[in-house]
Design a protein around this motif. Structure first.
Motif, PDB file in Angstrom:
ATOM      1  N   PRO A 121       0.807  -1.224   0.000  1.00  0.00           N
ATOM      2  CA  PRO A 121       0.000   0.000   0.000  1.00  0.00           C
ATOM      3  C   PRO A 121       0.840   1.275   0.000  1.00  0.00           C
ATOM      4  N   ALA A 122       2.037   1.232   0.592  1.00  0.00           N
ATOM      5  CA  ALA A 122       2.889   2.416   0.633  1.00  0.00           C
ATOM      6  C   ALA A 122       3.307   2.843  -0.770  1.00  0.00           C
ATOM      7  N   LEU A 123       3.480   1.870  -1.634  1.00  0.00           N
ATOM      8  CA  LEU A 123       3.848   2.188  -3.009  1.00  0.00           C
ATOM      9  C   LEU A 123       2.712   2.923  -3.714  1.00  0.00           C
ATOM     10  N   VAL A 124       1.475   2.482  -3.466  1.00  0.00           N
ATOM     11  CA  VAL A 124       0.311   3.178  -4.033  1.00  0.00           C
ATOM     12  C   VAL A 124       0.230   4.594  -3.473  1.00  0.00           C
ATOM     13  N   ARG A 125       0.462   4.722  -2.170  1.00  0.00           N
ATOM     14  CA  ARG A 125       0.427   6.043  -1.531  1.00  0.00           C
ATOM     15  C   ARG A 125       1.458   6.976  -2.152  1.00  0.00           C
ATOM     16  N   ASP A 126       2.667   6.483  -2.337  1.00  0.00           N
ATOM     17  CA  ASP A 126       3.739   7.331  -2.844  1.00  0.00           C
ATOM     18  C   ASP A 126       3.565   7.662  -4.318  1.00  0.00           C
ATOM     19  N   GLY A 127       2.914   6.773  -5.059  1.00  0.00           N
ATOM     20  CA  GLY A 127       2.757   7.013  -6.494  1.00  0.00           C
ATOM     21  C   GLY A 127       1.549   7.844  -6.857  1.00  0.00           C
ATOM     22  N   ALA A 128       0.556   7.915  -5.970  1.00  0.00           N
ATOM     23  CA  ALA A 128      -0.705   8.575  -6.305  1.00  0.00           C
ATOM     24  C   ALA A 128      -0.589  10.059  -6.632  1.00  0.00           C
ATOM     25  N   PRO A 129       0.278  10.844  -5.948  1.00  0.00           N
ATOM     26  CA  PRO A 129       0.335  12.280  -6.259  1.00  0.00           C
ATOM     27  C   PRO A 129       0.611  12.603  -7.721  1.00  0.00           C
ATOM     28  N   ALA A 130       1.376  11.767  -8.398  1.00  0.00           N
ATOM     29  CA  ALA A 130       1.635  12.014  -9.821  1.00  0.00           C
ATOM     30  C   ALA A 130       0.345  11.965 -10.615  1.00  0.00           C
ATOM     31  N   TYR A 131      -0.570  11.065 -10.226  1.00  0.00           N
ATOM     32  CA  TYR A 131      -1.848  10.962 -10.923  1.00  0.00           C
ATOM     33  C   TYR A 131      -2.794  12.091 -10.546  1.00  0.00           C
ATOM     34  N   LEU A 132      -2.643  12.626  -9.333  1.00  0.00           N
ATOM     35  CA  LEU A 132      -3.441  13.799  -8.963  1.00  0.00           C
ATOM     36  C   LEU A 132      -3.128  14.959  -9.909  1.00  0.00           C
ATOM     37  N   VAL A 160      -3.725 -12.646  -1.912  1.00  0.00           N
ATOM     38  CA  VAL A 160      -3.451 -12.389  -3.328  1.00  0.00           C
ATOM     39  C   VAL A 160      -4.585 -12.947  -4.174  1.00  0.00           C
ATOM     40  N   GLN A 161      -5.457 -12.049  -4.582  1.00  0.00           N
ATOM     41  CA  GLN A 161      -6.594 -12.393  -5.427  1.00  0.00           C
ATOM     42  C   GLN A 161      -6.727 -11.315  -6.497  1.00  0.00           C
ATOM     43  N   PRO A 162      -6.915 -11.699  -7.745  1.00  0.00           N
ATOM     44  CA  PRO A 162      -7.021 -10.700  -8.814  1.00  0.00           C
ATOM     45  C   PRO A 162      -8.079  -9.645  -8.495  1.00  0.00           C
ATOM     46  N   GLY A 163      -7.643  -8.396  -8.484  1.00  0.00           N
ATOM     47  CA  GLY A 163      -8.548  -7.281  -8.245  1.00  0.00           C
ATOM     48  C   GLY A 163      -8.778  -6.943  -6.786  1.00  0.00           C
ATOM     49  N   TYR A 164      -8.238  -7.754  -5.862  1.00  0.00           N
ATOM     50  CA  TYR A 164      -8.499  -7.537  -4.440  1.00  0.00           C
ATOM     51  C   TYR A 164      -7.227  -7.496  -3.586  1.00  0.00           C
ATOM     52  N   THR A 165      -6.071  -7.689  -4.157  1.00  0.00           N
ATOM     53  CA  THR A 165      -4.852  -7.833  -3.363  1.00  0.00           C
ATOM     54  C   THR A 165      -4.579  -6.611  -2.495  1.00  0.00           C
ATOM     55  N   LEU A 166      -4.747  -5.420  -3.042  1.00  0.00           N
ATOM     56  CA  LEU A 166      -4.517  -4.201  -2.256  1.00  0.00           C
ATOM     57  C   LEU A 166      -5.466  -4.146  -1.072  1.00  0.00           C
ATOM     58  N   PHE A 167      -6.766  -4.361  -1.330  1.00  0.00           N
ATOM     59  CA  PHE A 167      -7.759  -4.380  -0.254  1.00  0.00           C
ATOM     60  C   PHE A 167      -7.393  -5.409   0.801  1.00  0.00           C
ATOM     61  N   ASN A 168      -7.055  -6.607   0.344  1.00  0.00           N
ATOM     62  CA  ASN A 168      -6.848  -7.719   1.259  1.00  0.00           C
ATOM     63  C   ASN A 168      -5.605  -7.538   2.123  1.00  0.00           C
ATOM     64  N   THR A 169      -4.577  -6.927   1.563  1.00  0.00           N
ATOM     65  CA  THR A 169      -3.378  -6.642   2.340  1.00  0.00           C
ATOM     66  C   THR A 169      -3.694  -5.690   3.485  1.00  0.00           C
ATOM     67  N   LEU A 170      -4.456  -4.653   3.187  1.00  0.00           N
ATOM     68  CA  LEU A 170      -4.883  -3.706   4.217  1.00  0.00           C
ATOM     69  C   LEU A 170      -5.831  -4.372   5.207  1.00  0.00           C
ATOM     70  N   ALA A 171      -6.718  -5.235   4.715  1.00  0.00           N
ATOM     71  CA  ALA A 171      -7.698  -5.901   5.571  1.00  0.00           C
ATOM     72  C   ALA A 171      -7.008  -6.826   6.575  1.00  0.00           C
ATOM     73  N   GLN A 172      -5.989  -7.536   6.143  1.00  0.00           N
ATOM     74  CA  GLN A 172      -5.309  -8.439   7.064  1.00  0.00           C
ATOM     75  C   GLN A 172      -4.572  -7.682   8.165  1.00  0.00           C
ATOM     76  N   ALA A 173      -4.023  -6.519   7.829  1.00  0.00           N
ATOM     77  CA  ALA A 173      -3.380  -5.697   8.861  1.00  0.00           C
ATOM     78  C   ALA A 173      -4.419  -5.225   9.878  1.00  0.00           C
ATOM     79  N   ASP A 174      -5.597  -4.826   9.398  1.00  0.00           N
ATOM     80  CA  ASP A 174      -6.676  -4.408  10.299  1.00  0.00           C
ATOM     81  C   ASP A 174      -7.155  -5.572  11.158  1.00  0.00           C
TER      82      ASP A 174
END
Length: 289
Positions: free
Chosen positions: A49-60, A263-277
């Motif tokens: 998730p940190a990679l998504v966080r760090d990369g998102a500003p470029a798309y903003l 690791v599930q197609p389309g859900y990996t990001l969600f699931n990684t965060l969900a397991q931490a929660d």
């Protein structure tokens, strides 16, 4: 704002990532269908998730440029609203910056709805009764913009949690999601069922929570997702089981999340965060129950 309200809006922000990823990718379709598809897949299947966080500003910044070039383009406005709102809620800890980003997201969401259907312009300024009447006239062509509008409004409310006039508009945002179901029950159905489940169970029954309706929403969301979206089970435990002090259900749901393959197609990001929660909720369970 009540802490549980903050949590639910963060949850909605997390759920919005998948949708905003697809929308952001669609804005790049002119560069080639392969690039658009690969961007969407890369974000949703990212286990960092940190990679998504760090990369998102470029798309903003990229989306700002799209909107500047086509200020009435609904797709550009939708994508900008989605990314600003989700990023401001999920990845920004500074409250001042979060308010600024989500205010921009809400503005884009309002502009998207107005651009999609002129009849909706200014609906956000109406009182509850007039808002509900105006909402009834929106139809199939407004679905995507209406969805963006509702989620960006909820994100704005979260970031402006010290503004009770903002919090008071949460029922209108919830009504927006229900209107989408009335127009087309199949549109983003798993996500909307998840959102509504959480919104029905963020308050105890004595304070207005509708746990009977919430349970049905959770069960339908799990069925529609095929069980692949682990965040649904985490919220089922967090908002439903915890509020009702059902320790057995709480631990059962969270242990299922931890035992699942994230690791599930389309859900990996969600699931990684969900397991931490899930780990955090189980660690605090003895103190809670």
């Amino acid at each position: 704002m009540n802490p549980t309200v903050k949590q639910v809006i963060r949850t909605i922000g997390l759920l919005a990532i998948a949708w905003l990823a697809a929308a952001c990718a669609s804005m790049m379709a002119t560069a080639g269908s392969g690039l658009a598809e690969n961007l969407n897949t890369a974000i949703l299947n990212q286990d960092d998730p940190a990679l998504v966080r760090d990369g998102a500003p470029a798309y903003l910044l990229m989306l700002d440029s799209f909107v500047d070039g086509a200020p009435e383009n609904v797709a550009a406005l939708n994508a900008a609203a989605q990314l600003y709102s989700a990023y401001g809620v999920v990845f920004v800890d500074d409250p001042v910056r979060s308010r600024k980003l989500t205010a921009r997201g809400r503005d884009y969401g309002q502009r998207a709805l107005c651009a999609a259907d002129g009849r909706a312009c200014g609906i956000w300024d109406l009182n509850y009764e007039d808002f509900m009447e105006q909402l009834k006239i929106l139809d199939q062509r407004d679905l995507e913009a209406l969805y963006t509008f509702g989620l960006s409004w909820i994100a704005y409310i979260q970031a402006h949690s010290d503004d009770w006039s903002a919090l008071a508009r949460l029922p209108e945002a919830q009504a927006t999601l229900k209107r989408i179901q009335e127009i087309d029950s199949s549109y983003e159905e798993a996500n909307i069922e998840h959102y509504l489940a959480v919104l029905d169970t963020i308050r105890p029954p004595a304070l207005g929570g509708d746990f009977e309706a919430g349970l049905k929403h959770y069960e339908r969301a799990l069925s529609l997702s095929g069980g692949y979206d682990l965040s649904i089970m985490v919220d089922f435990a967090r908002y439903y089981a915890r509020t009702l002090y059902d320790r057995e259900l709480h631990d059962q749901l969270l242990n299922e999340v931890l035992a699942a393959d994230p690791v599930q197609p389309g859900y990996t990001l969600f699931n990684t965060l969900a397991q931490a929660d899930a780990k955090a909720l189980l660690a605090s369970a003895d103190d809670y129950f």
